[in-house]
Scaffold this active site. Structure first.
Site, mmCIF file in Angstrom:
data_model
loop_
_atom_site.group_PDB
_atom_site.id
_atom_site.type_symbol
_atom_site.label_atom_id
_atom_site.label_comp_id
_atom_site.label_asym_id
_atom_site.label_seq_id
_atom_site.Cartn_x
_atom_site.Cartn_y
_atom_site.Cartn_z
ATOM 1 N N LEU A 20 0.865 -1.175 0.000
ATOM 2 C CA LEU A 20 0.000 0.000 0.000
ATOM 3 C C LEU A 20 0.902 1.225 0.000
ATOM 4 C CD1 LEU A 20 -2.714 -0.850 2.724
ATOM 5 C CD2 LEU A 20 -3.018 -0.870 0.246
ATOM 6 N N ASP A 21 0.440 2.304 -0.636
ATOM 7 C CA ASP A 21 1.195 3.541 -0.579
ATOM 8 C C ASP A 21 1.352 3.987 0.864
ATOM 9 O OD1 ASP A 21 1.292 3.576 -3.330
ATOM 10 O OD2 ASP A 21 -0.393 4.965 -3.555
ATOM 11 N N ARG A 22 2.385 4.748 1.125
ATOM 12 C CA ARG A 22 2.703 5.188 2.482
ATOM 13 C C ARG A 22 1.515 5.869 3.181
ATOM 14 N NH1 ARG A 22 7.863 9.042 4.190
ATOM 15 N NH2 ARG A 22 7.399 9.133 6.426
#
Length: 319
Positions: free
Chosen positions: A148-150
């Site tokens: 997942l993106d940060r």
């Protein structure tokens, strides 16, 4: 020739020859190196691959090379520039314990907080997976199944056995894993817009930052959408990615004319300022649900991740 096993950071300062075993075959060499060279920045791993310093059967190997049983890998000496995550105390990652929604001997399902990267690298000393390894020091194997993106929160799947990782990766390849996201976007999402099909092309800037744009030269990409709630200035939508491209939902929302709130890469500054005034300054994208076949039982399982306080508060407001 001695085929050693990479064990600790002390091993990295000398040339090593490693032979791939049966339970290690099938994985990409970059993912293998990220796993075994714990504490080595991801950027350095890709650098030594790009320069040809890592050899497989005496030949250069691209990051996407799939390892086979009995492959011989030559690892060059690697100088660590900073101490790895082993110096991080358990107290600093205890909050991850409360984020775990499910755990057994095969998998962990965690509600990833917004603002924490899934792994270290790119200037970060450690991320979620390193934190989990500190919490589960006795676990011999912990690996990310997906990413997942940060700044995206929500359902993240971790494998505790290599067999489970292989099983889940096969499901991902066969589109057997359903991932459902919720996003707060600018404006009124059209009632009849059920999907966005637009090819995505990834660029890496000189700074190392990844940017994605709709471009005919990109890879085919599709996201399905559904309206969950309509506001006067915004919409809460459900997004289901059919393909799994970098930043796919964020760029597809922008392409549709409805950027996600507080997206520092692809957002709308005026709309973001409005949302921040309402008390939410995080990316309003959340992996709300994940469905897959459990690698041990063979049964389909589903998990739902609740919103954090900021996201829960903003979707209840009159926007």
């Amino acid at each position: 020739m001695d085929k050693t096993r990479v064990k600790t950071a002390d091993d990295f300062d000398r040339v090593q020859f490693v032979q791939i075993e049966a339970d290690e075959q099938g994985q990409r060499i970059d993912n293998y190196l990220i796993r075994v060279l714990k504490g080595v920045p991801k950027s350095k791993i890709y650098r030594i691959l790009r320069k040809g310093e890592v050899r497989v059967n005496k030949k250069r190997a691209k990051p996407e090379y799939k390892l086979a049983e009995n492959d011989e890998i030559r690892l060059p000496p690697i100088r660590l520039e900073a101490p790895g995550p082993a110096n991080v105390s358990s107290a600093k990652v205890e909050y991850l314990e409360d984020a775990i929604m499910f755990e057994d001997d095969r998998i962990i399902v965690i509600n990833k907080p917004s603002g924490i990267a899934v792994h270290g690298g790119s200037g970060l000393s450690f991320g979620l997976i390193e934190g989990l390894r500190i919490l589960r020091k006795q676990a011999p194997f912990l690996e990310l199944v997906h990413r997942l993106d940060r700044d995206t929160s929500g359902c993240l799947l971790i494998a505790k056995k290599r067999s489970a990782l292989r099983h889940l990766h096969e499901q991902l390849r066969n589109n057997q894993v359903d991932k459902i996201y919720h996003a707060l976007v600018k404006g009124h999402w059209p009632q009849k817009r059920f999907k966005v099909k637009a090819p995505l092309h990834k660029n890496t800037l000189k700074s190392g930052e990844r940017m994605v744009q709709v471009n005919d030269a990109g890879k085919p990409s599709e996201t399905q959408f559904r309206i969950l709630k309509a506001y006067s200035k915004a919409s809460l939508i459900e997004a289901k990615p059919i393909t799994g491209r970098t930043h796919q939902i964020r760029v597809h929302c922008l392409h549709a004319g409805h950027p996600i709130a507080c997206d520092d890469k692809y957002g709308d500054s005026e709309f973001d300022a409005f949302v921040k005034q309402q008390g939410c300054n995080r990316l309003c994208l959340h992996a709300a649900q994940i469905r897959f076949i459990h690698p041990k039982t063979g049964q389909q399982v589903s998990f739902e991740a609740p919103y954090d306080k900021k996201l829960a508060a903003i979707v209840k407001k009159t926007l």
